[in-house]
Design a protein around this motif. Sequence first.
Motif, PDB file in Angstrom:
ATOM      1  N   THR A  25      43.695 -40.548 -34.915  1.00 55.69           N
ATOM      2  CA  THR A  25      43.646 -39.740 -35.392  1.00 55.69           C
ATOM      3  C   THR A  25      44.824 -38.803 -35.798  1.00 55.69           C
ATOM      4  O   THR A  25      44.842 -38.687 -37.213  1.00 55.69           O
ATOM      5  CB  THR A  25      42.703 -38.971 -34.335  1.00 55.69           C
ATOM      6  OG1 THR A  25      41.728 -39.757 -33.873  1.00 55.69           O
ATOM      7  CG2 THR A  25      42.287 -37.495 -34.541  1.00 55.69           C
ATOM      8  N   LYS A  26      45.843 -38.976 -34.916  1.00 53.72           N
ATOM      9  CA  LYS A  26      46.948 -38.409 -36.026  1.00 53.72           C
ATOM     10  C   LYS A  26      48.359 -38.686 -36.925  1.00 53.72           C
ATOM     11  O   LYS A  26      47.948 -37.885 -37.713  1.00 53.72           O
ATOM     12  CB  LYS A  26      48.568 -38.316 -34.402  1.00 53.72           C
ATOM     13  CG  LYS A  26      48.316 -37.402 -33.379  1.00 53.72           C
ATOM     14  CD  LYS A  26      49.936 -37.455 -32.516  1.00 53.72           C
ATOM     15  CE  LYS A  26      49.738 -36.185 -31.531  1.00 53.72           C
ATOM     16  NZ  LYS A  26      48.963 -35.405 -32.066  1.00 53.72           N
ATOM     17  N   GLN A  62      46.040 -37.928 -39.747  1.00 55.33           N
ATOM     18  CA  GLN A  62      46.010 -36.670 -40.117  1.00 55.33           C
ATOM     19  C   GLN A  62      47.202 -36.410 -40.966  1.00 55.33           C
ATOM     20  O   GLN A  62      47.501 -35.585 -41.874  1.00 55.33           O
ATOM     21  CB  GLN A  62      46.026 -35.543 -38.583  1.00 55.33           C
ATOM     22  CG  GLN A  62      45.346 -34.463 -38.901  1.00 55.33           C
ATOM     23  CD  GLN A  62      45.370 -34.244 -36.997  1.00 55.33           C
ATOM     24  OE1 GLN A  62      46.921 -34.276 -36.603  1.00 55.33           O
ATOM     25  NE2 GLN A  62      45.037 -33.187 -36.556  1.00 55.33           N
ATOM     26  N   SER A  85      46.472 -37.135 -44.639  1.00 52.56           N
ATOM     27  CA  SER A  85      45.777 -36.124 -44.630  1.00 52.56           C
ATOM     28  C   SER A  85      46.901 -35.116 -45.425  1.00 52.56           C
ATOM     29  O   SER A  85      46.818 -34.426 -46.095  1.00 52.56           O
ATOM     30  CB  SER A  85      44.692 -35.249 -43.769  1.00 52.56           C
ATOM     31  OG  SER A  85      43.515 -35.937 -44.383  1.00 52.56           O
ATOM     32  N   LEU A  86      47.727 -34.968 -44.745  1.00 50.94           N
ATOM     33  CA  LEU A  86      49.254 -33.585 -44.828  1.00 50.94           C
ATOM     34  C   LEU A  86      49.460 -34.481 -46.261  1.00 50.94           C
ATOM     35  O   LEU A  86      50.313 -33.410 -46.365  1.00 50.94           O
ATOM     36  CB  LEU A  86      49.573 -33.379 -43.949  1.00 50.94           C
ATOM     37  CG  LEU A  86      48.942 -32.515 -42.199  1.00 50.94           C
ATOM     38  CD1 LEU A  86      49.954 -32.361 -40.852  1.00 50.94           C
ATOM     39  CD2 LEU A  86      48.188 -31.010 -43.020  1.00 50.94           C
ATOM     40  N   SER A 132      41.500 -25.533 -51.271  1.00 50.07           N
ATOM     41  CA  SER A 132      41.312 -24.659 -49.960  1.00 50.07           C
ATOM     42  C   SER A 132      40.305 -25.238 -49.426  1.00 50.07           C
ATOM     43  O   SER A 132      39.979 -25.120 -47.705  1.00 50.07           O
ATOM     44  CB  SER A 132      41.302 -23.025 -50.087  1.00 50.07           C
ATOM     45  OG  SER A 132      41.862 -22.882 -50.667  1.00 50.07           O
ATOM     46  N   ALA A 161      38.999 -28.224 -48.750  1.00 48.11           N
ATOM     47  CA  ALA A 161      40.002 -29.964 -48.444  1.00 48.11           C
ATOM     48  C   ALA A 161      40.525 -29.400 -47.038  1.00 48.11           C
ATOM     49  O   ALA A 161      40.215 -29.480 -45.463  1.00 48.11           O
ATOM     50  CB  ALA A 161      40.375 -30.173 -48.725  1.00 48.11           C
ATOM     51  N   ILE A 162      41.310 -28.489 -47.054  1.00 48.36           N
ATOM     52  CA  ILE A 162      42.248 -27.887 -46.067  1.00 48.36           C
ATOM     53  C   ILE A 162      41.050 -27.168 -44.980  1.00 48.36           C
ATOM     54  O   ILE A 162      41.672 -27.638 -43.525  1.00 48.36           O
ATOM     55  CB  ILE A 162      43.115 -26.719 -46.117  1.00 48.36           C
ATOM     56  CG1 ILE A 162      43.999 -26.734 -47.467  1.00 48.36           C
ATOM     57  CG2 ILE A 162      44.187 -25.512 -44.732  1.00 48.36           C
ATOM     58  CD1 ILE A 162      45.088 -25.865 -47.936  1.00 48.36           C
ATOM     59  N   ALA A 163      40.191 -26.865 -44.957  1.00 48.19           N
ATOM     60  CA  ALA A 163      39.726 -26.196 -44.012  1.00 48.19           C
ATOM     61  C   ALA A 163      38.338 -27.171 -43.302  1.00 48.19           C
ATOM     62  O   ALA A 163      38.293 -27.216 -42.319  1.00 48.19           O
ATOM     63  CB  ALA A 163      38.211 -25.510 -44.255  1.00 48.19           C
ATOM     64  N   ARG A 164      38.280 -28.356 -44.167  1.00 50.72           N
ATOM     65  CA  ARG A 164      37.606 -29.243 -43.739  1.00 50.72           C
ATOM     66  C   ARG A 164      38.571 -30.132 -42.887  1.00 50.72           C
ATOM     67  O   ARG A 164      38.341 -30.374 -41.150  1.00 50.72           O
ATOM     68  CB  ARG A 164      37.386 -30.035 -44.348  1.00 50.72           C
ATOM     69  CG  ARG A 164      35.520 -29.855 -44.988  1.00 50.72           C
ATOM     70  CD  ARG A 164      35.234 -30.426 -45.997  1.00 50.72           C
ATOM     71  NE  ARG A 164      36.282 -31.813 -47.160  1.00 50.72           N
ATOM     72  CZ  ARG A 164      36.260 -31.028 -48.608  1.00 50.72           C
ATOM     73  NH1 ARG A 164      35.097 -30.200 -48.856  1.00 50.72           N
ATOM     74  NH2 ARG A 164      37.004 -31.811 -49.680  1.00 50.72           N
ATOM     75  N   LEU A 165      39.987 -30.254 -42.881  1.00 48.54           N
ATOM     76  CA  LEU A 165      41.617 -30.939 -42.222  1.00 48.54           C
ATOM     77  C   LEU A 165      41.266 -30.461 -40.590  1.00 48.54           C
ATOM     78  O   LEU A 165      41.419 -30.695 -39.926  1.00 48.54           O
ATOM     79  CB  LEU A 165      42.629 -30.715 -43.292  1.00 48.54           C
ATOM     80  CG  LEU A 165      43.461 -31.733 -43.129  1.00 48.54           C
ATOM     81  CD1 LEU A 165      42.911 -33.058 -43.448  1.00 48.54           C
ATOM     82  CD2 LEU A 165      44.382 -32.094 -43.472  1.00 48.54           C
ATOM     83  N   VAL A 166      41.060 -28.883 -41.436  1.00 46.53           N
ATOM     84  CA  VAL A 166      41.805 -28.142 -39.929  1.00 46.53           C
ATOM     85  C   VAL A 166      40.277 -27.872 -38.642  1.00 46.53           C
ATOM     86  O   VAL A 166      40.422 -28.021 -37.686  1.00 46.53           O
ATOM     87  CB  VAL A 166      41.496 -26.338 -40.257  1.00 46.53           C
ATOM     88  CG1 VAL A 166      41.644 -25.746 -39.162  1.00 46.53           C
ATOM     89  CG2 VAL A 166      43.471 -26.247 -41.106  1.00 46.53           C
ATOM     90  N   ARG A 167      38.928 -27.533 -39.193  1.00 43.73           N
ATOM     91  CA  ARG A 167      37.706 -28.235 -38.845  1.00 43.73           C
ATOM     92  C   ARG A 167      37.404 -29.450 -38.311  1.00 43.73           C
ATOM     93  O   ARG A 167      37.147 -29.926 -37.109  1.00 43.73           O
ATOM     94  CB  ARG A 167      37.186 -27.902 -39.426  1.00 43.73           C
ATOM     95  CG  ARG A 167      36.984 -26.316 -39.382  1.00 43.73           C
ATOM     96  CD  ARG A 167      35.842 -25.548 -40.142  1.00 43.73           C
ATOM     97  NE  ARG A 167      36.171 -23.819 -40.517  1.00 43.73           N
ATOM     98  CZ  ARG A 167      36.095 -22.746 -41.630  1.00 43.73           C
ATOM     99  NH1 ARG A 167      35.423 -23.942 -42.181  1.00 43.73           N
ATOM    100  NH2 ARG A 167      36.564 -22.445 -41.397  1.00 43.73           N
ATOM    101  N   SER A 168      38.393 -30.757 -38.546  1.00 51.52           N
ATOM    102  CA  SER A 168      37.781 -31.467 -37.520  1.00 51.52           C
ATOM    103  C   SER A 168      38.605 -32.436 -37.073  1.00 51.52           C
ATOM    104  O   SER A 168      40.167 -31.886 -36.632  1.00 51.52           O
ATOM    105  CB  SER A 168      37.694 -32.978 -39.314  1.00 51.52           C
ATOM    106  OG  SER A 168      39.060 -33.489 -39.360  1.00 51.52           O
TER     107      SER A 168
END
Lengths: 106, 106, 106, 106
Positions: free
Chosen positions: C59-60, C63, C66-67, C97, C99-106
Amino acid sequence: MDQPVSEGPEGHVHPGYMQRKDDYLRRMKRIEGQVRGIERMISEETYCIDILTQVSAVTKALQAVSLGLLDEHLSHCVLDAARADSPDADAKLHEASQAIARLVRS
Amino acid sequence: MDQPVSEGPEGHVHPGYMQRKDDYLRRMKRIEGQVRGIERMISEETYCIDILTQVSAVTKALQAVSLGLLDEHLSHCVLDAARADSPDADAKLHEASQAIARLVRS
Amino acid sequence: MDQPVSEGPEGHVHPGYMQRKDDYLRRMKRIEGQVRGIERMISEETYCIDILTQVSAVTKALQAVSLGLLDEHLSHCVLDAARADSPDADAKLHEASQAIARLVRS
Amino acid sequence: MDQPVSEGPEGHVHPGYMQRKDDYLRRMKRIEGQVRGIERMISEETYCIDILTQVSAVTKALQAVSLGLLDEHLSHCVLDAARADSPDADAKLHEASQAIARLVRS
Protein backbone atom coordinates in the motif's frame (compact mmCIF):
# COMPACT_ATOMS: atom_id res chain seq x y z
CA MET A 1 -16.39 7.37 50.25
CA ASP A 2 -17.37 4.45 48.14
CA GLN A 3 -16.90 4.78 44.46
CA PRO A 4 -20.15 3.47 43.09
CA VAL A 5 -19.83 1.30 40.04
CA SER A 6 -22.35 2.38 37.46
CA GLU A 7 -23.04 -0.56 35.21
CA GLY A 8 -23.78 0.46 31.64
CA PRO A 9 -26.67 -0.76 29.55
CA GLU A 10 -24.71 -3.37 27.65
CA GLY A 11 -23.33 -4.83 30.84
CA HIS A 12 -19.85 -3.34 30.51
CA VAL A 13 -19.02 -1.93 33.89
CA HIS A 14 -16.20 0.38 33.01
CA PRO A 15 -14.68 1.34 29.71
CA GLY A 16 -11.20 -0.03 29.27
CA TYR A 17 -9.55 3.38 29.14
CA MET A 18 -10.67 4.38 32.63
CA GLN A 19 -7.24 4.02 34.20
CA ARG A 20 -5.74 6.34 31.64
CA LYS A 21 -8.71 8.70 31.51
CA ASP A 22 -6.69 11.74 32.65
CA ASP A 23 -4.07 11.08 30.01
CA TYR A 24 -6.73 10.97 27.27
CA LEU A 25 -8.38 14.13 28.59
CA ARG A 26 -5.05 15.91 28.54
CA ARG A 27 -4.42 14.84 24.96
CA MET A 28 -7.90 15.94 23.86
CA LYS A 29 -7.41 19.33 25.58
CA ARG A 30 -4.18 19.78 23.63
CA ILE A 31 -6.00 18.85 20.41
CA GLU A 32 -8.74 21.37 21.27
CA GLY A 33 -6.02 24.02 21.63
CA GLN A 34 -4.55 23.06 18.26
CA VAL A 35 -7.99 23.33 16.64
CA ARG A 36 -8.40 26.82 18.10
CA GLY A 37 -4.93 27.64 16.80
CA ILE A 38 -6.09 26.70 13.29
CA GLU A 39 -9.14 28.96 13.64
CA ARG A 40 -6.82 31.80 14.60
CA MET A 41 -4.59 31.07 11.61
CA ILE A 42 -7.62 31.25 9.28
CA SER A 43 -8.83 34.52 10.89
CA GLU A 44 -5.40 36.03 10.40
CA GLU A 45 -5.23 34.74 6.82
CA THR A 46 -2.14 32.66 7.39
CA TYR A 47 -0.52 31.05 4.37
CA CYS A 48 -2.53 27.94 3.31
CA ILE A 49 0.38 25.51 3.43
CA ASP A 50 1.09 26.36 7.07
CA ILE A 51 -2.55 25.70 7.93
CA LEU A 52 -2.44 22.36 6.10
CA THR A 53 0.61 21.37 8.14
CA GLN A 54 -1.27 22.11 11.35
CA VAL A 55 -4.36 20.18 10.22
CA SER A 56 -2.17 17.14 9.44
CA ALA A 57 -0.69 17.38 12.95
CA VAL A 58 -4.17 17.39 14.52
CA THR A 59 -5.26 14.43 12.39
CA LYS A 60 -2.22 12.46 13.50
CA ALA A 61 -2.88 13.30 17.18
CA LEU A 62 -6.51 12.16 16.84
CA GLN A 63 -5.37 8.95 15.16
CA ALA A 64 -3.02 8.24 18.06
CA VAL A 65 -5.90 8.74 20.52
CA SER A 66 -8.08 6.35 18.50
CA LEU A 67 -5.37 3.69 18.33
CA GLY A 68 -4.84 3.94 22.10
CA LEU A 69 -8.56 3.70 22.92
CA LEU A 70 -8.95 0.80 20.52
CA ASP A 71 -6.05 -1.14 21.99
CA GLU A 72 -7.44 -0.74 25.50
CA HIS A 73 -10.93 -1.62 24.32
CA LEU A 74 -9.67 -4.81 22.71
CA SER A 75 -7.62 -5.82 25.72
CA HIS A 76 -10.13 -4.89 28.42
CA CYS A 77 -13.56 -5.32 26.90
CA VAL A 78 -13.09 -7.88 24.16
CA LEU A 79 -10.46 -10.18 25.68
CA ASP A 80 -12.17 -10.05 29.08
CA ALA A 81 -15.44 -11.16 27.51
CA ALA A 82 -13.59 -14.03 25.82
CA ARG A 83 -11.82 -15.00 29.06
CA ALA A 84 -15.15 -15.05 30.90
CA ASP A 85 -16.54 -17.25 28.10
CA SER A 86 -19.18 -14.59 27.64
CA PRO A 87 -21.38 -15.03 24.56
CA ASP A 88 -20.79 -11.28 24.04
CA ALA A 89 -17.19 -11.78 22.93
CA ASP A 90 -17.97 -12.35 19.26
CA ALA A 91 -20.44 -9.47 19.07
CA LYS A 92 -17.93 -7.14 20.74
CA LEU A 93 -15.22 -8.23 18.35
CA HIS A 94 -17.46 -7.64 15.35
CA GLU A 95 -18.22 -4.15 16.65
CA ALA A 96 -14.49 -3.48 17.17
CA SER A 97 -13.70 -4.69 13.63
CA GLN A 98 -16.18 -2.22 12.23
CA ALA A 99 -14.57 0.57 14.25
CA ILE A 100 -11.16 -0.47 12.87
CA ALA A 101 -12.54 -0.33 9.31
CA ARG A 102 -13.92 3.19 9.91
CA LEU A 103 -10.54 4.22 11.30
CA VAL A 104 -8.61 2.80 8.36
CA ARG A 105 -10.93 4.46 5.85
CA SER A 106 -11.05 7.87 7.55
CA MET B 1 -10.66 49.76 -12.89
CA ASP B 2 -7.80 49.17 -10.52
CA GLN B 3 -7.87 46.13 -8.39
CA PRO B 4 -5.92 47.12 -5.30
CA VAL B 5 -3.99 44.35 -3.68
CA SER B 6 -2.09 44.15 -0.44
CA GLU B 7 0.93 42.04 -1.10
CA GLY B 8 1.98 39.78 1.76
CA PRO B 9 5.50 39.17 3.04
CA GLU B 10 6.34 36.13 0.91
CA GLY B 11 4.94 37.77 -2.17
CA HIS B 12 1.62 35.93 -2.10
CA VAL B 13 -1.02 38.57 -2.21
CA HIS B 14 -3.86 36.91 -0.39
CA PRO B 15 -4.38 33.34 0.64
CA GLY B 16 -6.67 31.60 -1.80
CA TYR B 17 -9.29 30.77 0.80
CA MET B 18 -9.96 34.39 1.72
CA GLN B 19 -13.28 34.59 -0.04
CA ARG B 20 -14.53 31.55 1.82
CA LYS B 21 -12.87 32.45 5.12
CA ASP B 22 -16.16 32.60 7.04
CA ASP B 23 -17.15 29.19 5.76
CA TYR B 24 -13.84 27.69 6.95
CA LEU B 25 -14.14 29.41 10.32
CA ARG B 26 -17.63 28.00 10.76
CA ARG B 27 -16.41 24.51 9.92
CA MET B 28 -13.49 24.77 12.35
CA LYS B 29 -15.85 26.04 15.11
CA ARG B 30 -18.02 22.98 14.55
CA ILE B 31 -14.93 20.75 14.72
CA GLU B 32 -13.91 22.48 17.96
CA GLY B 33 -17.36 21.67 19.35
CA GLN B 34 -16.99 18.04 18.30
CA VAL B 35 -13.58 17.84 20.01
CA ARG B 36 -15.11 19.21 23.22
CA GLY B 37 -17.89 16.64 22.84
CA ILE B 38 -15.26 13.89 22.79
CA GLU B 39 -13.65 15.30 25.96
CA ARG B 40 -17.08 15.16 27.62
CA MET B 41 -17.57 11.58 26.46
CA ILE B 42 -14.23 10.60 28.00
CA SER B 43 -15.05 12.42 31.29
CA GLU B 44 -18.36 10.59 31.46
CA GLU B 45 -16.68 7.28 30.62
CA THR B 46 -18.71 6.70 27.49
CA TYR B 47 -18.35 3.35 25.75
CA CYS B 48 -15.06 3.28 23.73
CA ILE B 49 -16.63 2.38 20.41
CA ASP B 50 -18.91 5.42 20.53
CA ILE B 51 -15.89 7.64 21.16
CA LEU B 52 -14.03 6.06 18.24
CA THR B 53 -16.99 6.80 15.97
CA GLN B 54 -16.85 10.45 16.99
CA VAL B 55 -13.09 10.67 16.48
CA SER B 56 -13.49 9.23 12.95
CA ALA B 57 -16.14 11.90 12.23
CA VAL B 58 -13.77 14.68 13.35
CA THR B 59 -10.93 13.25 11.25
CA LYS B 60 -13.16 13.19 8.19
CA ALA B 61 -14.28 16.79 8.81
CA LEU B 62 -10.65 17.92 9.13
CA GLN B 63 -9.76 16.08 5.93
CA ALA B 64 -12.54 17.89 4.09
CA VAL B 65 -11.21 21.24 5.34
CA SER B 66 -7.70 20.31 4.16
CA LEU B 67 -8.90 19.23 0.73
CA GLY B 68 -10.84 22.49 0.35
CA LEU B 69 -7.91 24.66 1.40
CA LEU B 70 -5.56 22.74 -0.86
CA ASP B 71 -7.83 23.06 -3.88
CA GLU B 72 -8.09 26.82 -3.40
CA HIS B 73 -4.37 27.10 -2.80
CA LEU B 74 -3.61 25.27 -6.02
CA SER B 75 -6.07 27.30 -8.04
CA HIS B 76 -5.30 30.71 -6.56
CA CYS B 77 -1.68 30.64 -5.52
CA VAL B 78 -0.07 28.04 -7.76
CA LEU B 79 -1.97 28.55 -11.02
CA ASP B 80 -1.83 32.32 -10.65
CA ALA B 81 1.94 32.17 -10.28
CA ALA B 82 2.11 30.03 -13.44
CA ARG B 83 -0.21 32.38 -15.34
CA ALA B 84 1.95 35.34 -14.35
CA ASP B 85 5.00 33.39 -15.56
CA SER B 86 6.40 33.85 -12.08
CA PRO B 87 9.54 31.88 -11.33
CA ASP B 88 7.80 31.00 -8.04
CA ALA B 89 5.35 28.65 -9.72
CA ASP B 90 7.59 25.57 -9.53
CA ALA B 91 8.65 26.21 -5.94
CA LYS B 92 5.01 26.69 -4.92
CA LEU B 93 4.01 23.51 -6.65
CA HIS B 94 6.78 21.57 -4.94
CA GLU B 95 5.61 22.91 -1.59
CA ALA B 96 2.00 21.94 -2.40
CA SER B 97 3.08 18.42 -3.42
CA GLN B 98 4.76 17.97 -0.06
CA ALA B 99 1.57 19.10 1.69
CA ILE B 100 -0.41 16.57 -0.38
CA ALA B 101 2.02 13.81 0.66
CA ARG B 102 1.62 14.74 4.34
CA LEU B 103 -2.15 14.71 3.90
CA VAL B 104 -2.17 11.30 2.20
CA ARG B 105 0.08 9.80 4.87
CA SER B 106 -1.76 11.28 7.86
CA MET C 1 13.10 7.12 -37.41
CA ASP C 2 11.00 9.95 -36.20
CA GLN C 3 9.11 9.42 -33.04
CA PRO C 4 5.66 10.58 -33.97
CA VAL C 5 3.89 12.59 -31.31
CA SER C 6 0.43 11.19 -30.83
CA GLU C 7 -1.77 13.94 -29.55
CA GLY C 8 -4.42 12.66 -27.13
CA PRO C 9 -8.11 13.47 -27.31
CA GLU C 10 -8.04 16.24 -24.71
CA GLY C 11 -5.09 17.90 -26.37
CA HIS C 12 -2.45 16.67 -23.93
CA VAL C 13 0.38 15.51 -26.08
CA HIS C 14 2.28 13.43 -23.60
CA PRO C 15 1.59 12.53 -20.02
CA GLY C 16 3.89 14.31 -17.59
CA TYR C 17 5.52 11.11 -16.34
CA MET C 18 6.88 10.14 -19.75
CA GLN C 19 10.49 10.98 -18.94
CA ARG C 20 10.39 8.75 -15.89
CA LYS C 21 8.26 6.06 -17.48
CA ASP C 22 10.90 3.35 -17.02
CA ASP C 23 11.26 4.22 -13.37
CA TYR C 24 7.49 3.88 -12.84
CA LEU C 25 7.40 0.61 -14.75
CA ARG C 26 10.20 -0.76 -12.59
CA ARG C 27 8.37 0.24 -9.43
CA MET C 28 5.12 -1.33 -10.63
CA LYS C 29 6.98 -4.56 -11.55
CA ARG C 30 8.36 -4.69 -8.02
CA ILE C 31 4.84 -4.13 -6.61
CA GLU C 32 3.55 -6.93 -8.85
CA GLY C 33 6.23 -9.20 -7.37
CA GLN C 34 5.20 -8.20 -3.85
CA VAL C 35 1.55 -8.98 -4.66
CA ARG C 36 2.56 -12.41 -5.92
CA GLY C 37 4.57 -12.87 -2.72
CA ILE C 38 1.42 -12.22 -0.70
CA GLU C 39 -0.46 -14.82 -2.75
CA ARG C 40 2.28 -17.31 -1.97
CA MET C 41 2.11 -16.43 1.75
CA ILE C 42 -1.65 -17.09 1.73
CA SER C 43 -1.21 -20.42 -0.15
CA GLU C 44 1.36 -21.50 2.41
CA GLU C 45 -0.85 -20.35 5.29
CA THR C 46 1.67 -17.89 6.63
CA TYR C 47 0.88 -16.23 9.94
CA CYS C 48 -1.72 -13.44 9.41
CA ILE C 49 0.31 -10.66 10.99
CA ASP C 50 3.21 -11.25 8.59
CA ILE C 51 0.81 -11.03 5.65
CA LEU C 52 -0.65 -7.77 7.02
CA THR C 53 2.87 -6.33 7.23
CA GLN C 54 3.44 -7.16 3.56
CA VAL C 55 0.10 -5.68 2.49
CA SER C 56 0.96 -2.44 4.31
CA ALA C 57 4.29 -2.33 2.47
CA VAL C 58 2.53 -2.69 -0.90
CA THR C 59 0.00 0.00 0.00
CA LYS C 60 2.82 2.39 0.87
CA ALA C 61 4.65 1.61 -2.38
CA LEU C 62 1.46 2.29 -4.39
CA GLN C 63 0.92 5.55 -2.51
CA ALA C 64 4.44 6.66 -3.40
CA VAL C 65 3.76 5.91 -7.08
CA SER C 66 0.52 7.93 -6.90
CA LEU C 67 2.21 10.88 -5.24
CA GLY C 68 4.95 10.86 -7.87
CA LEU C 69 2.53 10.67 -10.79
CA LEU C 70 0.36 13.40 -9.27
CA ASP C 71 3.31 15.73 -8.75
CA GLU C 72 4.42 15.32 -12.34
CA HIS C 73 0.87 15.72 -13.60
CA LEU C 74 0.46 18.98 -11.68
CA SER C 75 3.78 20.34 -12.86
CA HIS C 76 3.59 19.24 -16.49
CA CYS C 77 -0.06 19.17 -17.41
CA VAL C 78 -1.70 21.66 -15.05
CA LEU C 79 1.01 24.32 -14.75
CA ASP C 80 1.77 24.13 -18.46
CA ALA C 81 -1.90 24.77 -19.27
CA ALA C 82 -1.83 27.77 -16.94
CA ARG C 83 1.41 29.06 -18.44
CA ALA C 84 -0.07 28.78 -21.92
CA ASP C 85 -3.13 30.66 -20.67
CA SER C 86 -5.15 27.70 -21.81
CA PRO C 87 -8.80 27.74 -20.77
CA ASP C 88 -8.22 24.08 -19.81
CA ALA C 89 -6.13 24.96 -16.76
CA ASP C 90 -9.07 25.27 -14.37
CA ALA C 91 -10.76 22.10 -15.59
CA LYS C 92 -7.49 20.19 -15.29
CA LEU C 93 -6.96 21.49 -11.77
CA HIS C 94 -10.48 20.51 -10.76
CA GLU C 95 -9.85 17.02 -12.10
CA ALA C 96 -6.54 16.82 -10.20
CA SER C 97 -8.22 17.97 -6.97
CA GLN C 98 -10.72 15.15 -7.26
CA ALA C 99 -7.88 12.67 -7.77
CA ILE C 100 -6.18 14.06 -4.63
CA ALA C 101 -9.41 13.60 -2.66
CA ARG C 102 -9.69 9.98 -3.83
CA LEU C 103 -6.08 9.42 -2.83
CA VAL C 104 -6.54 10.94 0.64
CA ARG C 105 -9.67 8.91 1.26
CA SER C 106 -8.32 5.59 -0.01
CA MET D 1 -12.51 -35.71 24.20
CA ASP D 2 -9.32 -35.04 22.35
CA GLN D 3 -9.22 -32.16 19.98
CA PRO D 4 -6.34 -32.98 17.70
CA VAL D 5 -4.43 -29.98 16.55
CA SER D 6 -1.33 -29.47 14.52
CA GLU D 7 0.44 -26.78 16.42
CA GLY D 8 2.57 -24.38 14.39
CA PRO D 9 6.02 -23.12 15.31
CA GLU D 10 4.93 -20.08 17.34
CA GLY D 11 2.14 -22.00 19.00
CA HIS D 12 -0.58 -20.76 16.65
CA VAL D 13 -2.39 -23.76 15.33
CA HIS D 14 -3.72 -22.53 12.03
CA PRO D 15 -4.06 -19.05 10.64
CA GLY D 16 -7.60 -17.79 11.10
CA TYR D 17 -8.17 -17.20 7.40
CA MET D 18 -7.65 -20.82 6.45
CA GLN D 19 -11.32 -21.52 5.80
CA ARG D 20 -11.55 -18.59 3.42
CA LYS D 21 -8.13 -19.12 1.88
CA ASP D 22 -9.52 -19.60 -1.64
CA ASP D 23 -11.50 -16.41 -1.38
CA TYR D 24 -8.37 -14.45 -0.38
CA LEU D 25 -6.33 -16.04 -3.15
CA ARG D 26 -8.98 -15.08 -5.69
CA ARG D 27 -8.97 -11.49 -4.44
CA MET D 28 -5.18 -11.28 -4.56
CA LYS D 29 -5.18 -12.71 -8.12
CA ARG D 30 -7.60 -9.97 -9.14
CA ILE D 31 -5.36 -7.36 -7.49
CA GLU D 32 -2.36 -8.82 -9.36
CA GLY D 33 -4.32 -8.37 -12.60
CA GLN D 34 -5.11 -4.77 -11.70
CA VAL D 35 -1.43 -4.08 -10.97
CA ARG D 36 -0.50 -5.50 -14.38
CA GLY D 37 -3.22 -3.30 -15.90
CA ILE D 38 -1.53 -0.26 -14.37
CA GLU D 39 1.82 -1.31 -15.83
CA ARG D 40 0.15 -1.54 -19.24
CA MET D 41 -1.40 1.91 -18.78
CA ILE D 42 2.04 3.36 -18.00
CA SER D 43 3.63 1.59 -21.03
CA GLU D 44 0.93 3.01 -23.25
CA GLU D 45 1.31 6.48 -21.70
CA THR D 46 -2.26 6.65 -20.50
CA TYR D 47 -3.45 9.94 -19.04
CA CYS D 48 -2.13 10.33 -15.46
CA ILE D 49 -5.50 10.89 -13.82
CA ASP D 50 -6.83 7.60 -15.17
CA ILE D 51 -3.81 5.79 -13.74
CA LEU D 52 -4.33 7.48 -10.36
CA THR D 53 -7.94 6.27 -10.34
CA GLN D 54 -6.77 2.71 -10.91
CA VAL D 55 -4.11 2.93 -8.19
CA SER D 56 -6.76 4.15 -5.72
CA ALA D 57 -8.93 1.16 -6.65
CA VAL D 58 -6.05 -1.26 -5.96
CA THR D 59 -5.28 0.42 -2.63
CA LYS D 60 -8.91 0.07 -1.57
CA ALA D 61 -8.96 -3.60 -2.59
CA LEU D 62 -5.78 -4.26 -0.57
CA GLN D 63 -7.27 -2.46 2.43
CA ALA D 64 -10.35 -4.68 2.25
CA VAL D 65 -8.12 -7.78 2.23
CA SER D 66 -6.21 -6.47 5.26
CA LEU D 67 -9.39 -5.70 7.18
CA GLY D 68 -10.72 -9.19 6.44
CA LEU D 69 -7.51 -10.93 7.49
CA LEU D 70 -7.29 -8.82 10.63
CA ASP D 71 -10.88 -9.56 11.65
CA GLU D 72 -10.32 -13.29 11.25
CA HIS D 73 -7.00 -13.10 13.07
CA LEU D 74 -8.62 -11.32 16.02
CA SER D 75 -11.51 -13.73 16.18
CA HIS D 76 -9.59 -16.96 15.63
CA CYS D 77 -6.14 -16.40 17.02
CA VAL D 78 -6.57 -13.70 19.65
CA LEU D 79 -10.00 -14.58 21.09
CA ASP D 80 -9.18 -18.29 21.05
CA ALA D 81 -6.04 -17.65 23.06
CA ALA D 82 -8.09 -15.64 25.57
CA ARG D 83 -10.78 -18.34 25.74
CA ALA D 84 -8.11 -20.97 26.41
CA ASP D 85 -6.71 -18.72 29.15
CA SER D 86 -3.45 -18.86 27.28
CA PRO D 87 -0.76 -16.48 28.52
CA ASP D 88 -0.22 -15.68 24.83
CA ALA D 89 -3.44 -13.71 24.54
CA ASP D 90 -1.96 -10.38 25.63
CA ALA D 91 1.13 -10.73 23.47
CA LYS D 92 -1.01 -11.64 20.46
CA LEU D 93 -3.26 -8.67 21.08
CA HIS D 94 -0.29 -6.34 21.35
CA GLU D 95 1.02 -7.66 18.05
CA ALA D 96 -2.42 -7.17 16.44
CA SER D 97 -2.63 -3.61 17.75
CA GLN D 98 0.68 -2.80 16.11
CA ALA D 99 -0.60 -4.25 12.82
CA ILE D 100 -3.72 -2.07 13.14
CA ALA D 101 -1.55 1.01 13.68
CA ARG D 102 0.51 0.20 10.57
CA LEU D 103 -2.71 -0.26 8.62
CA VAL D 104 -4.18 3.05 9.81
CA ARG D 105 -0.97 4.92 9.01
CA SER D 106 -0.41 3.36 5.59
